[in-house]
Design an enzyme around this catalytic site. Structure first.
Site, PDB file in Angstrom:
ATOM      1  NE  ARG A   1      -4.278  -1.518   0.578  1.00 35.19           N
ATOM      2  CZ  ARG A   1      -5.320  -1.461   1.393  1.00 35.19           C
ATOM      3  NH1 ARG A   1      -5.458  -0.452   2.216  1.00 35.19           N
ATOM      4  NH2 ARG A   1      -6.217  -2.409   1.366  1.00 35.19           N
TER       5      ARG A   1
ATOM      6  NE  ARG B   1      -7.125   5.497   3.069  1.00 34.35           N
ATOM      7  CZ  ARG B   1      -7.981   4.602   3.542  1.00 34.35           C
ATOM      8  NH1 ARG B   1      -9.244   4.908   3.690  1.00 34.35           N
ATOM      9  NH2 ARG B   1      -7.571   3.411   3.897  1.00 34.35           N
TER      10      ARG B   1
ATOM     11  NE  ARG C   1      -9.746   9.336  -1.570  1.00 28.12           N
ATOM     12  CZ  ARG C   1     -10.135   8.859  -0.412  1.00 28.12           C
ATOM     13  NH1 ARG C   1     -10.254   7.555  -0.241  1.00 28.12           N
ATOM     14  NH2 ARG C   1     -10.397   9.654   0.589  1.00 28.12           N
TER      15      ARG C   1
ATOM     16  CG  ASP D   1      -9.003  -3.061  -3.767  1.00 31.64           C
ATOM     17  OD1 ASP D   1      -8.385  -2.443  -2.890  1.00 31.64           O
ATOM     18  OD2 ASP D   1      -9.766  -4.019  -3.509  1.00 31.64           O
TER      19      ASP D   1
ATOM     20  CE1 TYR E   1     -12.916  -7.499   2.198  1.00 32.29           C
ATOM     21  CE2 TYR E   1     -11.275  -9.037   1.371  1.00 32.29           C
ATOM     22  CZ  TYR E   1     -11.626  -7.989   2.195  1.00 32.29           C
ATOM     23  OH  TYR E   1     -10.694  -7.427   3.030  1.00 32.29           O
TER      24      TYR E   1
HETATM   25  O1  CP3 Z   1       0.090  -1.801  -2.381  1.00 24.64           O
HETATM   26  C1  CP3 Z   1      -0.260  -0.891  -3.156  1.00 24.64           C
HETATM   27  O2  CP3 Z   1       0.149   0.293  -3.044  1.00 24.64           O
HETATM   28  C2  CP3 Z   1      -1.159  -1.234  -4.338  1.00 24.64           C
HETATM   29  C3  CP3 Z   1      -2.534  -0.979  -4.175  1.00 24.64           C
HETATM   30  C4  CP3 Z   1      -3.427  -1.885  -3.364  1.00 24.64           C
HETATM   31  C5  CP3 Z   1      -4.646  -1.418  -2.810  1.00 24.64           C
HETATM   32  N1  CP3 Z   1      -5.314  -2.469  -2.282  1.00 24.64           N
HETATM   33  C6  CP3 Z   1      -5.080  -0.012  -2.847  1.00 24.64           C
HETATM   34  C7  CP3 Z   1      -6.157   0.420  -1.929  1.00 24.64           C
HETATM   35  C8  CP3 Z   1      -3.359  -3.263  -3.106  1.00 24.64           C
HETATM   36  C9  CP3 Z   1      -2.240  -4.251  -3.416  1.00 24.64           C
HETATM   37  C10 CP3 Z   1      -4.561  -3.610  -2.425  1.00 24.64           C
HETATM   38  C11 CP3 Z   1      -4.891  -4.987  -2.025  1.00 24.64           C
HETATM   39  C12 CP3 Z   1      -6.057  -5.227  -1.169  1.00 24.64           C
HETATM   40  N2  CP3 Z   1      -7.277  -4.624  -1.213  1.00 24.64           N
HETATM   41  C13 CP3 Z   1      -6.120  -6.250  -0.206  1.00 24.64           C
HETATM   42  C14 CP3 Z   1      -5.030  -7.247   0.077  1.00 24.64           C
HETATM   43  C15 CP3 Z   1      -3.922  -6.662   0.843  1.00 24.64           C
HETATM   44  C16 CP3 Z   1      -4.253  -6.320   2.235  1.00 24.64           C
HETATM   45  O3  CP3 Z   1      -4.188  -5.129   2.573  1.00 24.64           O
HETATM   46  O4  CP3 Z   1      -4.520  -7.257   3.010  1.00 24.64           O
HETATM   47  C17 CP3 Z   1      -7.402  -6.211   0.383  1.00 24.64           C
HETATM   48  C18 CP3 Z   1      -7.914  -7.100   1.499  1.00 24.64           C
HETATM   49  C19 CP3 Z   1      -8.133  -5.190  -0.270  1.00 24.64           C
HETATM   50  C20 CP3 Z   1      -9.548  -4.819  -0.058  1.00 24.64           C
HETATM   51  C21 CP3 Z   1      -9.691  -3.425   0.357  1.00 24.64           C
HETATM   52  N3  CP3 Z   1      -9.424  -2.342  -0.453  1.00 24.64           N
HETATM   53  C22 CP3 Z   1     -10.108  -2.953   1.614  1.00 24.64           C
HETATM   54  C23 CP3 Z   1     -10.470  -3.833   2.781  1.00 24.64           C
HETATM   55  C24 CP3 Z   1     -10.098  -1.556   1.532  1.00 24.64           C
HETATM   56  C25 CP3 Z   1     -10.601  -0.598   2.567  1.00 24.64           C
HETATM   57  C26 CP3 Z   1      -9.647  -0.511   3.704  1.00 24.64           C
HETATM   58  C27 CP3 Z   1      -9.006   0.829   3.690  1.00 24.64           C
HETATM   59  O5  CP3 Z   1      -7.782   0.882   3.909  1.00 24.64           O
HETATM   60  O6  CP3 Z   1      -9.737   1.797   3.498  1.00 24.64           O
HETATM   61  C28 CP3 Z   1      -9.626  -1.187   0.259  1.00 24.64           C
HETATM   62  C29 CP3 Z   1      -9.421   0.187  -0.264  1.00 24.64           C
HETATM   63  C30 CP3 Z   1      -8.076   0.529  -0.790  1.00 24.64           C
HETATM   64  N4  CP3 Z   1      -7.309  -0.246  -1.608  1.00 24.64           N
HETATM   65  C31 CP3 Z   1      -7.398   1.764  -0.570  1.00 24.64           C
HETATM   66  C32 CP3 Z   1      -6.196   1.707  -1.285  1.00 24.64           C
HETATM   67  C33 CP3 Z   1      -5.145   2.776  -1.421  1.00 24.64           C
HETATM   68  C34 CP3 Z   1      -7.923   2.931   0.228  1.00 24.64           C
HETATM   69  C35 CP3 Z   1      -8.942   3.597  -0.640  1.00 24.64           C
HETATM   70  C36 CP3 Z   1      -9.055   5.074  -0.363  1.00 24.64           C
HETATM   71  O7  CP3 Z   1      -8.332   5.867  -1.016  1.00 24.64           O
HETATM   72  O8  CP3 Z   1      -9.900   5.431   0.470  1.00 24.64           O
END
Ligand code: CP3
Length: 357
Positions: free
Chosen positions: A27, A31, A40, A77, A153
Protein backbone atom coordinates in the site's frame (compact mmCIF):
# COMPACT_ATOMS: atom_id res chain seq x y z
CA UNK A 1 13.48 -4.64 -24.01
CA UNK A 2 15.45 -1.97 -22.15
CA UNK A 3 17.48 -3.22 -19.19
CA UNK A 4 16.32 -2.06 -15.77
CA UNK A 5 18.37 0.67 -14.11
CA UNK A 6 17.63 -0.89 -10.72
CA UNK A 7 16.94 -4.64 -10.76
CA UNK A 8 17.81 -5.19 -7.07
CA UNK A 9 14.26 -6.30 -6.25
CA UNK A 10 14.17 -8.94 -9.02
CA UNK A 11 17.68 -10.14 -8.14
CA UNK A 12 16.71 -10.57 -4.48
CA UNK A 13 13.62 -12.55 -5.50
CA UNK A 14 15.93 -14.81 -7.55
CA UNK A 15 18.16 -15.09 -4.44
CA UNK A 16 21.10 -13.52 -6.28
CA UNK A 17 23.58 -11.25 -4.46
CA UNK A 18 22.72 -7.53 -4.28
CA UNK A 19 24.68 -4.54 -2.95
CA UNK A 20 21.88 -3.75 -0.52
CA UNK A 21 18.44 -5.07 0.49
CA UNK A 22 15.68 -3.80 -1.80
CA UNK A 23 12.56 -2.31 -0.21
CA UNK A 24 8.98 -1.55 -1.19
CA UNK A 25 5.89 -1.21 1.02
CA UNK A 26 2.49 -2.83 0.76
CA UNK A 27 0.00 0.00 0.00
CA UNK A 28 2.89 2.37 -0.68
CA UNK A 29 0.53 4.53 -2.75
CA UNK A 30 -2.25 5.62 -0.46
CA UNK A 31 -3.87 7.96 1.99
CA UNK A 32 -0.80 8.62 4.17
CA UNK A 33 0.47 10.74 1.24
CA UNK A 34 -1.10 14.21 0.82
CA UNK A 35 -0.50 14.06 -2.95
CA UNK A 36 -2.54 10.82 -3.09
CA UNK A 37 -5.44 12.47 -1.27
CA UNK A 38 -5.27 15.40 -3.70
CA UNK A 39 -5.36 13.14 -6.78
CA UNK A 40 -8.20 11.10 -5.31
CA UNK A 41 -10.20 14.29 -4.72
CA UNK A 42 -9.63 15.30 -8.36
CA UNK A 43 -10.61 11.83 -9.61
CA UNK A 44 -13.74 11.71 -7.42
CA UNK A 45 -13.33 8.35 -5.69
CA UNK A 46 -11.00 5.43 -5.12
CA UNK A 47 -12.55 3.36 -7.95
CA UNK A 48 -12.30 6.36 -10.30
CA UNK A 49 -8.55 6.29 -9.59
CA UNK A 50 -8.41 2.58 -10.41
CA UNK A 51 -10.51 2.84 -13.59
CA UNK A 52 -8.50 5.65 -15.15
CA UNK A 53 -5.05 4.63 -16.36
CA UNK A 54 -3.65 8.17 -16.17
CA UNK A 55 -4.73 8.60 -12.52
CA UNK A 56 -3.62 5.08 -11.60
CA UNK A 57 -0.20 5.83 -13.12
CA UNK A 58 0.07 9.14 -11.31
CA UNK A 59 -0.61 7.67 -7.87
CA UNK A 60 1.60 4.61 -8.51
CA UNK A 61 4.54 6.94 -9.14
CA UNK A 62 3.90 9.28 -6.17
CA UNK A 63 5.70 7.22 -3.48
CA UNK A 64 8.63 6.65 -5.88
CA UNK A 65 9.05 10.40 -6.33
CA UNK A 66 9.32 10.83 -2.57
CA UNK A 67 11.33 7.79 -1.49
CA UNK A 68 14.05 5.73 -3.27
CA UNK A 69 11.90 2.57 -3.33
CA UNK A 70 13.15 -0.42 -5.32
CA UNK A 71 9.85 -1.46 -6.91
CA UNK A 72 6.52 -0.01 -8.02
CA UNK A 73 3.22 -1.81 -7.45
CA UNK A 74 0.24 -1.46 -9.74
CA UNK A 75 -2.35 0.84 -8.21
CA UNK A 76 -5.61 -1.10 -8.16
CA UNK A 77 -7.49 -3.34 -5.75
CA UNK A 78 -8.01 -7.08 -5.31
CA UNK A 79 -11.79 -6.57 -5.47
CA UNK A 80 -11.82 -5.51 -9.13
CA UNK A 81 -12.03 -9.25 -9.93
CA UNK A 82 -15.34 -10.05 -8.18
CA UNK A 83 -16.65 -6.71 -9.50
CA UNK A 84 -15.94 -7.99 -13.04
CA UNK A 85 -17.89 -11.14 -12.10
CA UNK A 86 -20.97 -8.95 -11.60
CA UNK A 87 -21.11 -8.61 -7.79
CA UNK A 88 -21.38 -4.81 -7.81
CA UNK A 89 -18.46 -3.30 -5.85
CA UNK A 90 -18.70 0.02 -4.04
CA UNK A 91 -16.52 1.85 -1.54
CA UNK A 92 -18.57 4.13 0.69
CA UNK A 93 -16.58 7.04 2.15
CA UNK A 94 -15.11 6.09 5.54
CA UNK A 95 -16.25 2.46 5.22
CA UNK A 96 -14.64 -0.55 3.64
CA UNK A 97 -15.68 -2.26 0.41
CA UNK A 98 -19.20 -3.59 -0.14
CA UNK A 99 -20.81 -5.86 -2.73
CA UNK A 100 -24.41 -5.23 -3.84
CA UNK A 101 -24.87 -8.92 -4.76
CA UNK A 102 -22.95 -11.17 -2.35
CA UNK A 103 -23.01 -14.93 -3.00
CA UNK A 104 -25.37 -16.33 -0.40
CA UNK A 105 -27.05 -19.35 -2.01
CA UNK A 106 -26.47 -22.26 -4.32
CA UNK A 107 -28.05 -20.50 -7.28
CA UNK A 108 -25.74 -17.46 -6.98
CA UNK A 109 -22.64 -19.65 -6.70
CA UNK A 110 -23.67 -21.97 -9.54
CA UNK A 111 -24.32 -18.93 -11.77
CA UNK A 112 -20.77 -17.59 -11.28
CA UNK A 113 -18.48 -17.54 -14.32
CA UNK A 114 -14.90 -16.69 -15.27
CA UNK A 115 -15.32 -13.11 -16.51
CA UNK A 116 -14.22 -11.91 -19.92
CA UNK A 117 -10.89 -10.15 -19.32
CA UNK A 118 -12.29 -7.24 -21.36
CA UNK A 119 -14.17 -6.26 -18.17
CA UNK A 120 -10.75 -5.73 -16.54
CA UNK A 121 -9.17 -3.92 -19.47
CA UNK A 122 -8.76 -0.80 -17.31
CA UNK A 123 -6.37 -2.75 -15.06
CA UNK A 124 -4.25 -3.98 -17.99
CA UNK A 125 -4.24 -0.47 -19.48
CA UNK A 126 -2.94 0.84 -16.16
CA UNK A 127 -0.23 -1.87 -16.11
CA UNK A 128 1.07 -0.91 -19.54
CA UNK A 129 0.87 2.82 -18.90
CA UNK A 130 2.70 2.50 -15.55
CA UNK A 131 5.36 0.25 -17.08
CA UNK A 132 5.89 2.84 -19.82
CA UNK A 133 6.02 5.73 -17.32
CA UNK A 134 8.59 3.94 -15.16
CA UNK A 135 11.02 4.12 -18.11
CA UNK A 136 12.97 1.12 -16.88
CA UNK A 137 13.83 2.72 -13.51
CA UNK A 138 12.48 -0.03 -11.19
CA UNK A 139 10.38 -3.17 -11.80
CA UNK A 140 6.58 -3.16 -11.72
CA UNK A 141 4.71 -5.61 -9.46
CA UNK A 142 1.28 -6.90 -10.49
CA UNK A 143 -1.06 -8.57 -7.99
CA UNK A 144 -4.30 -10.35 -7.25
CA UNK A 145 -6.21 -11.55 -4.22
CA UNK A 146 -6.01 -15.28 -3.54
CA UNK A 147 -9.08 -17.37 -4.43
CA UNK A 148 -9.96 -17.81 -0.74
CA UNK A 149 -9.48 -14.13 0.19
CA UNK A 150 -11.63 -13.06 -2.76
CA UNK A 151 -14.25 -15.64 -1.74
CA UNK A 152 -14.36 -14.13 1.78
CA UNK A 153 -15.46 -10.76 0.36
CA UNK A 154 -17.74 -12.39 -2.25
CA UNK A 155 -19.63 -14.45 0.35
CA UNK A 156 -19.54 -12.02 3.29
CA UNK A 157 -20.39 -9.10 0.97
CA UNK A 158 -17.98 -6.83 2.89
CA UNK A 159 -15.15 -7.07 5.39
CA UNK A 160 -15.90 -9.29 8.37
CA UNK A 161 -14.58 -9.93 11.85
CA UNK A 162 -15.98 -13.44 12.27
CA UNK A 163 -16.28 -14.79 8.68
CA UNK A 164 -19.48 -16.52 9.67
CA UNK A 165 -21.05 -16.68 6.19
CA UNK A 166 -18.04 -18.21 4.48
CA UNK A 167 -17.47 -20.60 7.39
CA UNK A 168 -21.12 -21.61 7.32
CA UNK A 169 -20.65 -22.43 3.63
CA UNK A 170 -17.33 -24.23 4.26
CA UNK A 171 -18.81 -26.42 6.98
CA UNK A 172 -22.21 -27.12 5.39
CA UNK A 173 -21.64 -27.08 1.61
CA UNK A 174 -17.89 -27.52 1.00
CA UNK A 175 -18.75 -28.63 -2.55
CA UNK A 176 -20.18 -25.17 -3.29
CA UNK A 177 -17.17 -23.41 -1.80
CA UNK A 178 -14.87 -25.59 -3.91
CA UNK A 179 -16.90 -24.67 -6.99
CA UNK A 180 -16.46 -20.97 -6.19
CA UNK A 181 -12.73 -21.34 -5.44
CA UNK A 182 -12.11 -23.25 -8.67
CA UNK A 183 -13.69 -20.42 -10.67
CA UNK A 184 -11.67 -17.85 -8.73
CA UNK A 185 -8.45 -19.78 -9.35
CA UNK A 186 -9.05 -19.94 -13.11
CA UNK A 187 -9.95 -16.26 -13.17
CA UNK A 188 -6.91 -15.18 -11.13
CA UNK A 189 -4.56 -17.25 -13.31
CA UNK A 190 -5.79 -15.52 -16.48
CA UNK A 191 -5.90 -12.13 -14.73
CA UNK A 192 -2.27 -12.37 -13.58
CA UNK A 193 -1.06 -13.78 -16.89
CA UNK A 194 -2.67 -10.82 -18.68
CA UNK A 195 -0.97 -8.42 -16.23
CA UNK A 196 2.33 -10.15 -17.05
CA UNK A 197 1.69 -9.85 -20.80
CA UNK A 198 1.00 -6.15 -20.30
CA UNK A 199 4.21 -5.45 -18.39
CA UNK A 200 4.09 -6.73 -14.79
CA UNK A 201 7.62 -8.01 -14.01
CA UNK A 202 6.72 -9.87 -10.79
CA UNK A 203 3.35 -10.84 -9.31
CA UNK A 204 2.10 -11.20 -5.76
CA UNK A 205 -0.88 -13.17 -4.42
CA UNK A 206 -2.47 -11.49 -1.39
CA UNK A 207 -4.03 -14.15 0.83
CA UNK A 208 -5.07 -11.68 3.49
CA UNK A 209 -7.55 -14.00 5.19
CA UNK A 210 -5.98 -17.49 4.82
CA UNK A 211 -4.78 -17.05 8.41
CA UNK A 212 -8.32 -17.33 9.82
CA UNK A 213 -8.41 -21.01 8.82
CA UNK A 214 -7.41 -24.19 10.63
CA UNK A 215 -4.35 -25.94 9.22
CA UNK A 216 -6.49 -28.55 7.46
CA UNK A 217 -8.86 -25.93 6.04
CA UNK A 218 -5.96 -23.71 4.96
CA UNK A 219 -4.48 -26.56 2.91
CA UNK A 220 -7.80 -27.54 1.39
CA UNK A 221 -9.46 -24.17 0.76
CA UNK A 222 -6.63 -21.69 0.31
CA UNK A 223 -3.23 -23.25 -0.39
CA UNK A 224 -4.47 -25.84 -2.92
CA UNK A 225 -5.89 -23.10 -5.14
CA UNK A 226 -2.80 -20.88 -4.83
CA UNK A 227 -0.74 -23.90 -5.91
CA UNK A 228 -2.96 -24.27 -9.00
CA UNK A 229 -2.40 -20.62 -9.85
CA UNK A 230 1.38 -20.83 -9.41
CA UNK A 231 1.40 -23.85 -11.74
CA UNK A 232 -0.63 -21.94 -14.37
CA UNK A 233 1.33 -18.68 -14.40
CA UNK A 234 3.60 -17.51 -17.21
CA UNK A 235 6.99 -17.53 -15.56
CA UNK A 236 8.91 -15.94 -18.41
CA UNK A 237 8.18 -12.79 -20.40
CA UNK A 238 10.54 -11.12 -22.87
CA UNK A 239 13.27 -13.56 -21.83
CA UNK A 240 13.06 -12.58 -18.14
CA UNK A 241 11.91 -14.80 -15.26
CA UNK A 242 8.70 -13.45 -13.67
CA UNK A 243 8.81 -14.22 -9.92
CA UNK A 244 5.70 -15.05 -7.89
CA UNK A 245 5.34 -13.99 -4.23
CA UNK A 246 2.78 -15.71 -1.95
CA UNK A 247 1.61 -13.82 1.11
CA UNK A 248 -0.72 -15.41 3.65
CA UNK A 249 -1.29 -13.01 6.53
CA UNK A 250 -1.23 -15.10 9.70
CA UNK A 251 0.35 -17.94 7.70
CA UNK A 252 3.59 -18.16 9.72
CA UNK A 253 3.00 -21.75 10.73
CA UNK A 254 2.58 -22.95 7.12
CA UNK A 255 5.75 -21.58 5.51
CA UNK A 256 7.05 -25.01 4.51
CA UNK A 257 3.76 -25.82 2.75
CA UNK A 258 3.77 -22.44 1.04
CA UNK A 259 7.37 -22.87 -0.14
CA UNK A 260 6.37 -26.21 -1.69
CA UNK A 261 3.89 -24.57 -4.10
CA UNK A 262 6.68 -23.67 -6.53
CA UNK A 263 6.50 -19.92 -5.81
CA UNK A 264 9.67 -17.81 -5.78
CA UNK A 265 9.13 -15.97 -2.52
CA UNK A 266 7.02 -15.84 0.64
CA UNK A 267 5.63 -12.66 2.13
CA UNK A 268 5.91 -12.72 5.93
CA UNK A 269 3.76 -10.83 8.41
CA UNK A 270 5.43 -9.28 11.46
CA UNK A 271 4.69 -12.17 13.84
CA UNK A 272 7.31 -14.34 12.10
CA UNK A 273 11.01 -14.22 13.00
CA UNK A 274 13.16 -13.78 9.88
CA UNK A 275 15.96 -16.13 10.99
CA UNK A 276 13.46 -18.79 12.02
CA UNK A 277 11.64 -18.51 8.68
CA UNK A 278 14.94 -18.83 6.79
CA UNK A 279 15.93 -21.91 8.80
CA UNK A 280 12.60 -23.55 7.98
CA UNK A 281 12.46 -22.91 4.22
CA UNK A 282 16.21 -23.08 3.54
CA UNK A 283 17.18 -21.78 0.12
CA UNK A 284 13.97 -22.88 -1.59
CA UNK A 285 12.45 -19.38 -1.70
CA UNK A 286 13.23 -15.73 -1.13
CA UNK A 287 11.54 -13.97 1.82
CA UNK A 288 9.75 -10.63 1.85
CA UNK A 289 8.90 -8.66 4.97
CA UNK A 290 8.32 -8.02 7.77
CA UNK A 291 8.38 -4.88 9.93
CA UNK A 292 5.29 -4.38 12.09
CA UNK A 293 3.43 -1.55 10.28
CA UNK A 294 2.66 -0.17 13.76
CA UNK A 295 6.35 0.76 14.16
CA UNK A 296 5.75 3.63 11.72
CA UNK A 297 3.51 5.23 14.35
CA UNK A 298 6.51 5.54 16.70
CA UNK A 299 9.47 7.91 16.85
CA UNK A 300 11.96 8.20 13.99
CA UNK A 301 14.69 6.70 16.23
CA UNK A 302 12.57 3.63 16.90
CA UNK A 303 11.70 3.28 13.21
CA UNK A 304 15.44 3.15 12.45
CA UNK A 305 16.18 0.77 15.34
CA UNK A 306 13.35 -1.66 14.49
CA UNK A 307 14.25 -1.56 10.79
CA UNK A 308 17.84 -2.59 11.67
CA UNK A 309 16.50 -5.28 13.98
CA UNK A 310 14.40 -6.81 11.18
CA UNK A 311 17.35 -6.65 8.73
CA UNK A 312 19.55 -8.39 11.30
CA UNK A 313 17.10 -11.28 11.65
CA UNK A 314 17.44 -11.96 7.90
CA UNK A 315 21.20 -11.33 7.80
CA UNK A 316 23.28 -10.28 4.77
CA UNK A 317 22.73 -13.42 2.67
CA UNK A 318 20.85 -13.10 -0.65
CA UNK A 319 17.10 -13.57 -0.91
CA UNK A 320 15.48 -10.90 1.26
CA UNK A 321 13.18 -8.09 0.15
CA UNK A 322 12.34 -5.61 2.91
CA UNK A 323 8.66 -4.76 3.38
CA UNK A 324 6.12 -4.19 6.12
CA UNK A 325 4.31 -7.22 7.51
CA UNK A 326 1.04 -5.76 6.15
CA UNK A 327 -0.15 -2.57 4.46
CA UNK A 328 0.93 0.85 5.65
CA UNK A 329 -1.59 2.73 7.81
CA UNK A 330 -3.22 5.89 6.47
CA UNK A 331 -2.07 7.52 9.73
CA UNK A 332 1.63 6.72 9.30
CA UNK A 333 3.76 9.91 9.15
CA UNK A 334 5.52 9.93 5.79
CA UNK A 335 8.73 11.25 7.35
CA UNK A 336 9.01 7.88 9.07
CA UNK A 337 8.77 6.15 5.69
CA UNK A 338 11.79 8.19 4.59
CA UNK A 339 13.68 7.02 7.67
CA UNK A 340 12.66 3.42 7.01
CA UNK A 341 13.80 3.39 3.37
CA UNK A 342 17.14 5.12 4.00
CA UNK A 343 17.82 2.86 6.98
CA UNK A 344 17.14 -0.29 4.94
CA UNK A 345 19.59 0.84 2.26
CA UNK A 346 22.33 2.05 4.62
CA UNK A 347 22.18 -0.75 7.19
CA UNK A 348 21.99 -3.52 4.59
CA UNK A 349 25.09 -2.14 2.82
CA UNK A 350 26.88 -2.20 6.18
CA UNK A 351 25.76 -5.78 6.85
CA UNK A 352 27.38 -6.88 3.57
CA UNK A 353 30.57 -4.97 4.36
CA UNK A 354 30.88 -6.64 7.78
CA UNK A 355 30.03 -10.05 6.34
CA UNK A 356 33.00 -9.74 3.94
CA UNK A 357 35.19 -8.83 6.92
O1 CP3 B 1 0.09 -1.80 -2.38
C1 CP3 B 1 -0.26 -0.89 -3.16
O2 CP3 B 1 0.15 0.29 -3.04
C2 CP3 B 1 -1.16 -1.23 -4.34
C3 CP3 B 1 -2.53 -0.98 -4.18
C4 CP3 B 1 -3.43 -1.88 -3.36
C5 CP3 B 1 -4.65 -1.42 -2.81
N1 CP3 B 1 -5.31 -2.47 -2.28
C6 CP3 B 1 -5.08 -0.01 -2.85
C7 CP3 B 1 -6.16 0.42 -1.93
C8 CP3 B 1 -3.36 -3.26 -3.11
C9 CP3 B 1 -2.24 -4.25 -3.42
C10 CP3 B 1 -4.56 -3.61 -2.42
C11 CP3 B 1 -4.89 -4.99 -2.03
C12 CP3 B 1 -6.06 -5.23 -1.17
N2 CP3 B 1 -7.28 -4.62 -1.21
C13 CP3 B 1 -6.12 -6.25 -0.21
C14 CP3 B 1 -5.03 -7.25 0.08
C15 CP3 B 1 -3.92 -6.66 0.84
C16 CP3 B 1 -4.25 -6.32 2.24
O3 CP3 B 1 -4.19 -5.13 2.57
O4 CP3 B 1 -4.52 -7.26 3.01
C17 CP3 B 1 -7.40 -6.21 0.38
C18 CP3 B 1 -7.91 -7.10 1.50
C19 CP3 B 1 -8.13 -5.19 -0.27
C20 CP3 B 1 -9.55 -4.82 -0.06
C21 CP3 B 1 -9.69 -3.43 0.36
N3 CP3 B 1 -9.42 -2.34 -0.45
C22 CP3 B 1 -10.11 -2.95 1.61
C23 CP3 B 1 -10.47 -3.83 2.78
C24 CP3 B 1 -10.10 -1.56 1.53
C25 CP3 B 1 -10.60 -0.60 2.57
C26 CP3 B 1 -9.65 -0.51 3.70
C27 CP3 B 1 -9.01 0.83 3.69
O5 CP3 B 1 -7.78 0.88 3.91
O6 CP3 B 1 -9.74 1.80 3.50
C28 CP3 B 1 -9.63 -1.19 0.26
C29 CP3 B 1 -9.42 0.19 -0.26
C30 CP3 B 1 -8.08 0.53 -0.79
N4 CP3 B 1 -7.31 -0.25 -1.61
C31 CP3 B 1 -7.40 1.76 -0.57
C32 CP3 B 1 -6.20 1.71 -1.28
C33 CP3 B 1 -5.14 2.78 -1.42
C34 CP3 B 1 -7.92 2.93 0.23
C35 CP3 B 1 -8.94 3.60 -0.64
C36 CP3 B 1 -9.06 5.07 -0.36
O7 CP3 B 1 -8.33 5.87 -1.02
O8 CP3 B 1 -9.90 5.43 0.47
Amino acid sequence: MKQLENDTFLRALRRQPTDYTPVWLMRQAGRYLPEYRATRATAGSFMDLCRNAAFATEVTLQPLARFPLDAAILFSDILTVPDAMGLGLSFAEGEGPRFARPLRDEHAIKSLYVPDMAALKYVFDAVSEIRHALKGSVPLIGFSGSPFTLACYMVEGAGSDDFRHIKALMYSRPDLLHHLLAINARTVTTYLNTQIENGAQAVMLFDTWGGVLSTAAYREFSLAYMRQIVAGLKREQDGEHVPVVLFTKGGGQWLEDMADTGCDALGLDWTVDGAGARARVGDRVALQGNLDPGVLMGSADQVAAETCRVLDTFGPQPGHVFNLGHGISQYAPYDNVSVLVSTVHAHSRNQRRFAKG
